[in-house]
Design a protein around this motif. Structure first.
Motif, PDB file in Angstrom:
ATOM      1  N   VAL A  55       0.838  -1.202   0.000  1.00 46.65           N
ATOM      2  CA  VAL A  55       0.000   0.000   0.000  1.00 46.65           C
ATOM      3  C   VAL A  55       0.872   1.251   0.000  1.00 46.65           C
ATOM      4  CG1 VAL A  55      -1.638   1.380   1.344  1.00 46.65           C
ATOM      5  CG2 VAL A  55      -2.007  -1.078   1.083  1.00 46.65           C
ATOM      6  N   LEU A  56       1.848   1.310   0.906  1.00 48.58           N
ATOM      7  CA  LEU A  56       2.707   2.496   0.995  1.00 48.58           C
ATOM      8  C   LEU A  56       3.522   2.688  -0.283  1.00 48.58           C
ATOM      9  CD1 LEU A  56       3.931   2.205   4.694  1.00 48.58           C
ATOM     10  CD2 LEU A  56       2.366   3.911   3.756  1.00 48.58           C
ATOM     11  N   SER A  57       3.998   1.583  -0.849  1.00 46.29           N
ATOM     12  CA  SER A  57       4.793   1.682  -2.069  1.00 46.29           C
ATOM     13  C   SER A  57       3.961   2.195  -3.239  1.00 46.29           C
ATOM     14  CB  SER A  57       5.379   0.311  -2.410  1.00 46.29           C
ATOM     15  OG  SER A  57       6.080   0.355  -3.637  1.00 46.29           O
ATOM     16  N   ARG A  58       2.759   1.626  -3.410  1.00 45.46           N
ATOM     17  CA  ARG A  58       1.913   2.041  -4.538  1.00 45.46           C
ATOM     18  C   ARG A  58       1.460   3.495  -4.379  1.00 45.46           C
ATOM     19  NH1 ARG A  58      -0.377  -2.778  -6.738  1.00 45.46           N
ATOM     20  NH2 ARG A  58       1.332  -4.283  -6.794  1.00 45.46           N
ATOM     21  N   VAL A  59       1.067   3.875  -3.175  1.00 46.61           N
ATOM     22  CA  VAL A  59       0.622   5.250  -2.938  1.00 46.61           C
ATOM     23  C   VAL A  59       1.763   6.227  -3.212  1.00 46.61           C
ATOM     24  CG1 VAL A  59      -0.106   6.909  -1.160  1.00 46.61           C
ATOM     25  CG2 VAL A  59      -1.223   4.675  -1.321  1.00 46.61           C
ATOM     26  N   LYS A  60       2.960   5.912  -2.712  1.00 47.08           N
ATOM     27  CA  LYS A  60       4.123   6.778  -2.936  1.00 47.08           C
ATOM     28  C   LYS A  60       4.415   6.917  -4.428  1.00 47.08           C
ATOM     29  CE  LYS A  60       9.058   7.207  -1.852  1.00 47.08           C
ATOM     30  NZ  LYS A  60      10.219   6.592  -1.143  1.00 47.08           N
ATOM     31  N   THR A  61       4.372   5.785  -5.145  1.00 48.13           N
ATOM     32  CA  THR A  61       4.682   5.800  -6.576  1.00 48.13           C
ATOM     33  C   THR A  61       3.700   6.655  -7.356  1.00 48.13           C
ATOM     34  OG1 THR A  61       5.721   3.620  -6.528  1.00 48.13           O
ATOM     35  CG2 THR A  61       4.845   4.374  -8.658  1.00 48.13           C
ATOM     36  N   HIS A  62       2.410   6.458  -7.097  1.00 48.14           N
ATOM     37  CA  HIS A  62       1.408   7.173  -7.897  1.00 48.14           C
ATOM     38  C   HIS A  62       1.285   8.642  -7.504  1.00 48.14           C
ATOM     39  CE1 HIS A  62       0.172   3.871 -10.365  1.00 48.14           C
ATOM     40  NE2 HIS A  62       0.107   3.084  -9.310  1.00 48.14           N
ATOM     41  N   LEU A  63       1.564   8.975  -6.250  1.00 43.55           N
ATOM     42  CA  LEU A  63       1.615  10.391  -5.885  1.00 43.55           C
ATOM     43  C   LEU A  63       2.809  11.074  -6.562  1.00 43.55           C
ATOM     44  CD1 LEU A  63       0.666  10.410  -2.091  1.00 43.55           C
ATOM     45  CD2 LEU A  63      -0.577  11.519  -3.961  1.00 43.55           C
ATOM     46  N   ALA A  64       3.921  10.360  -6.639  1.00 43.03           N
ATOM     47  CA  ALA A  64       5.094  10.929  -7.310  1.00 43.03           C
ATOM     48  C   ALA A  64       4.800  11.164  -8.791  1.00 43.03           C
ATOM     49  CB  ALA A  64       6.289   9.993  -7.145  1.00 43.03           C
ATOM     50  N   LEU A  65       4.141  10.196  -9.439  1.00 40.41           N
ATOM     51  CA  LEU A  65       3.770  10.366 -10.839  1.00 40.41           C
ATOM     52  C   LEU A  65       2.781  11.511 -11.020  1.00 40.41           C
ATOM     53  CD1 LEU A  65       3.366   6.635 -11.903  1.00 40.41           C
ATOM     54  CD2 LEU A  65       5.105   8.231 -12.731  1.00 40.41           C
ATOM     55  N   TYR A  66       1.843  11.605 -10.084  1.00 40.27           N
ATOM     56  CA  TYR A  66       0.839  12.668 -10.124  1.00 40.27           C
ATOM     57  C   TYR A  66       1.509  14.036 -10.016  1.00 40.27           C
ATOM     58  CZ  TYR A  66      -3.249  15.374  -8.471  1.00 40.27           C
ATOM     59  OH  TYR A  66      -4.245  16.300  -8.292  1.00 40.27           O
ATOM     60  N   ASN A  67       2.431  14.169  -9.058  1.00 39.83           N
ATOM     61  CA  ASN A  67       3.120  15.442  -8.885  1.00 39.83           C
ATOM     62  C   ASN A  67       4.013  15.750 -10.081  1.00 39.83           C
ATOM     63  OD1 ASN A  67       2.010  16.004  -6.371  1.00 39.83           O
ATOM     64  ND2 ASN A  67       3.565  14.816  -5.293  1.00 39.83           N
ATOM     65  N   GLN A  68       4.621  14.706 -10.650  1.00 42.05           N
ATOM     66  CA  GLN A  68       5.440  14.903 -11.845  1.00 42.05           C
ATOM     67  C   GLN A  68       4.596  15.387 -13.013  1.00 42.05           C
ATOM     68  OE1 GLN A  68       7.062  11.356 -13.926  1.00 42.05           O
ATOM     69  NE2 GLN A  68       9.058  12.323 -13.679  1.00 42.05           N
ATOM     70  N   ASN A  69       3.411  14.801 -13.153  1.00 45.04           N
ATOM     71  CA  ASN A  69       2.513  15.222 -14.230  1.00 45.04           C
ATOM     72  C   ASN A  69       2.048  16.657 -14.036  1.00 45.04           C
ATOM     73  OD1 ASN A  69       2.645  12.793 -15.593  1.00 45.04           O
ATOM     74  ND2 ASN A  69       0.883  11.921 -14.529  1.00 45.04           N
ATOM     75  N   ARG A  70       1.775  17.033 -12.780  1.00 45.47           N
ATOM     76  CA  ARG A  70       1.373  18.418 -12.526  1.00 45.47           C
ATOM     77  C   ARG A  70       2.502  19.385 -12.865  1.00 45.47           C
ATOM     78  NH1 ARG A  70      -1.905  18.430  -6.805  1.00 45.47           N
ATOM     79  NH2 ARG A  70      -0.111  17.237  -6.104  1.00 45.47           N
ATOM     80  N   GLU A  71       3.734  19.004 -12.545  1.00 46.05           N
ATOM     81  CA  GLU A  71       4.865  19.862 -12.866  1.00 46.05           C
ATOM     82  C   GLU A  71       5.056  19.954 -14.373  1.00 46.05           C
ATOM     83  OE1 GLU A  71       8.201  22.355 -12.402  1.00 46.05           O
ATOM     84  OE2 GLU A  71       6.462  21.881 -11.148  1.00 46.05           O
ATOM     85  N   LEU A  72       4.875  18.829 -15.076  1.00 47.25           N
ATOM     86  CA  LEU A  72       4.964  18.854 -16.535  1.00 47.25           C
ATOM     87  C   LEU A  72       3.877  19.742 -17.131  1.00 47.25           C
ATOM     88  CD1 LEU A  72       5.748  15.112 -17.338  1.00 47.25           C
ATOM     89  CD2 LEU A  72       7.260  17.069 -17.712  1.00 47.25           C
ATOM     90  N   ASP A  73       2.665  19.643 -16.561  1.00 48.85           N
ATOM     91  CA  ASP A  73       1.573  20.498 -17.027  1.00 48.85           C
ATOM     92  C   ASP A  73       1.936  21.972 -16.869  1.00 48.85           C
ATOM     93  OD1 ASP A  73      -0.083  18.460 -17.832  1.00 48.85           O
ATOM     94  OD2 ASP A  73      -1.253  18.409 -15.969  1.00 48.85           O
ATOM     95  N   ARG A  74       2.552  22.286 -15.707  1.00 48.92           N
ATOM     96  CA  ARG A  74       2.926  23.671 -15.447  1.00 48.92           C
ATOM     97  C   ARG A  74       3.947  24.162 -16.479  1.00 48.92           C
ATOM     98  NH1 ARG A  74       6.785  26.568 -13.460  1.00 48.92           N
ATOM     99  NH2 ARG A  74       8.118  24.767 -13.047  1.00 48.92           N
ATOM    100  N   LYS A  75       4.920  23.318 -16.790  1.00 51.99           N
ATOM    101  CA  LYS A  75       5.944  23.709 -17.751  1.00 51.99           C
ATOM    102  C   LYS A  75       5.361  23.833 -19.156  1.00 51.99           C
ATOM    103  CE  LYS A  75       9.890  21.812 -15.236  1.00 51.99           C
ATOM    104  NZ  LYS A  75      10.976  20.801 -15.227  1.00 51.99           N
ATOM    105  N   VAL A  76       4.463  22.920 -19.498  1.00 52.65           N
ATOM    106  CA  VAL A  76       3.823  22.993 -20.810  1.00 52.65           C
ATOM    107  C   VAL A  76       3.018  24.274 -20.931  1.00 52.65           C
ATOM    108  CG1 VAL A  76       2.028  21.979 -22.275  1.00 52.65           C
ATOM    109  CG2 VAL A  76       3.771  20.517 -21.252  1.00 52.65           C
TER     110      VAL A  76
END
Length: 343
Positions: free
Chosen positions: A118-139
């Motif tokens: 649970v902790l591993s999956r949550v950490k992974t997908h939150l990291a991807l989510y935050n990465q996508n938000r940062e990519l959105d900001r740069k785009v």
């Protein structure tokens, strides 16, 4: 700065079994803020609130609205579709997993749960989510010039409809900015709020297809004329088409839904409550507020206090009551925009 860098991310745990909620909350609480919902209806309300979660752990088999339907509704809503959803379930046949992923879930965790997984999956997908938000900001930064040009074209298309209706062209500019402020207040991402701002000026583009004799009539429309006027929402949808563009898709939704009313008395389909797309409910408030506080050939401008009182009076009737409250709480920003775009 991304909120995940300054405070704990929020995870919403959705399950109709209290023991399962307790187990997951216990696993997550040291590292995350945890919200809980005991059924699908509560989960939808919590996610559509002004402080939506950053990730959802969602049970599949629940009484009432099941997890699949919760996921489906969140993924078709422009303001919540970006939130990652992980199904937590004992129902893990291949066809069930495929169905969940097709609906937009990012992962599955099987019951009984392993805390480490649970902790591993949550950490992974939150990291991807935050990465996508940062990519959105740069785009967004890289494409701002294109967006500005696109907005100008769209505003001119919206103004063409407004001029036919004897309205000032500044109306579509002001109301689109009001829309942006209100969209952000609902928890909509900056990217989606910006897209809605660009789309909003086309809300009444269907008026291009209404005869001038009706649009510019000084007196009250008769029944036949009113029936023709009502068609402008669907005419607008036809003009905007369905070519796959995200912005035009939102504009089409707005054109069709911004005359619907919370109590079901609007048009063209008589939708009620949350069945009305949120983007339409947002634009309805922005549009009416600006129309009331603007001078038109057939009326004087209402004062801001008078317009706000009407929004309050129509809260729960014409307008979404939650959105009315958010609009009023954002009034300082709204008035800055009103002053900036006079005319």
């Amino acid at each position: 700065m991304d909120k995940s860098t300054v405070e704990k991310a929020t995870v919403l745990v959705v399950d109709d079994t209290p023991e399962n909620i307790d187990v997951l909350a216990g696993v997550l609480r040291d590292q995350y803020k945890v919200k809980v919902a005991k059924n699908g209806e509560i989960a939808l309300r919590n996610t559509r609130s002004t402080t939506p979660p950053d990730l959802i752990l969602l049970d599949v088999m629940m009484d009432g609205i099941d997890g699949y339907e919760v996921c489906r509704q969140l993924k078709i809503d422009h303001s919540t579709r970006h939130i990652p959803i992980i199904f937590v379930t004992a129902k893990i046949a291949q066809e069930d997993e495929v169905r969940g992923l097709e609906l937009g879930a990012v992962d599955y965790i099987t019951k009984p749960i392993s805390p480490a997984i649970v902790l591993s999956r949550v950490k992974t997908h939150l990291a991807l989510y935050n990465q996508n938000r940062e990519l959105d900001r740069k785009v967004m930064e890289k494409t701002q010039e294109l967006s500005d040009n696109q907005l100008k074209v769209v505003q001119r298309l919206g103004r063409a409809a407004e001029y036919k209706d004897n309205e000032t062209g500044m109306h579509v500019i002001r109301m689109s900015h009001y829309t942006y402020v209100l969209a952000l207040a609902t928890g909509m991402s900056e990217k989606d709020a910006e897209t809605l701002k660009i789309a909003a000026p086309m809300h009444d583009v269907g008026k291009i297809g209404i005869p001038d004799s009706i649009l510019q009539k000084q007196g009250k429309l008769d029944d036949d004329e009113w029936q023709i006027m009502l068609t402008h929402a669907e005419i607008g949808a036809q003009i905007l088409g369905d070519d796959g563009s995200e912005m035009l898709s939102i504009a089409r939704t707005v054109a069709l839904s911004h005359h619907e009313k919370w109590d079901g008395s609007g048009y063209p389909y008589g939708l009620k409550g949350e069945a009305i797309p949120k983007v339409g409910r947002i634009v309805a408030i922005a549009d009416v507020f600006d129309a009331l506080t603007s001078v038109r050939p057939y009326k004087k401008a209402w004062s801001v206090d008078e317009a706000i009182q009407l929004l309050k009076d129509e809260s729960g009737l014409h307008f979404d009551p939650t959105l009315v409250s958010l609009f009023i709480s954002s009034l300082d920003e709204i008035l800055v925009i009103k002053s900036q775009f006079k005319g």
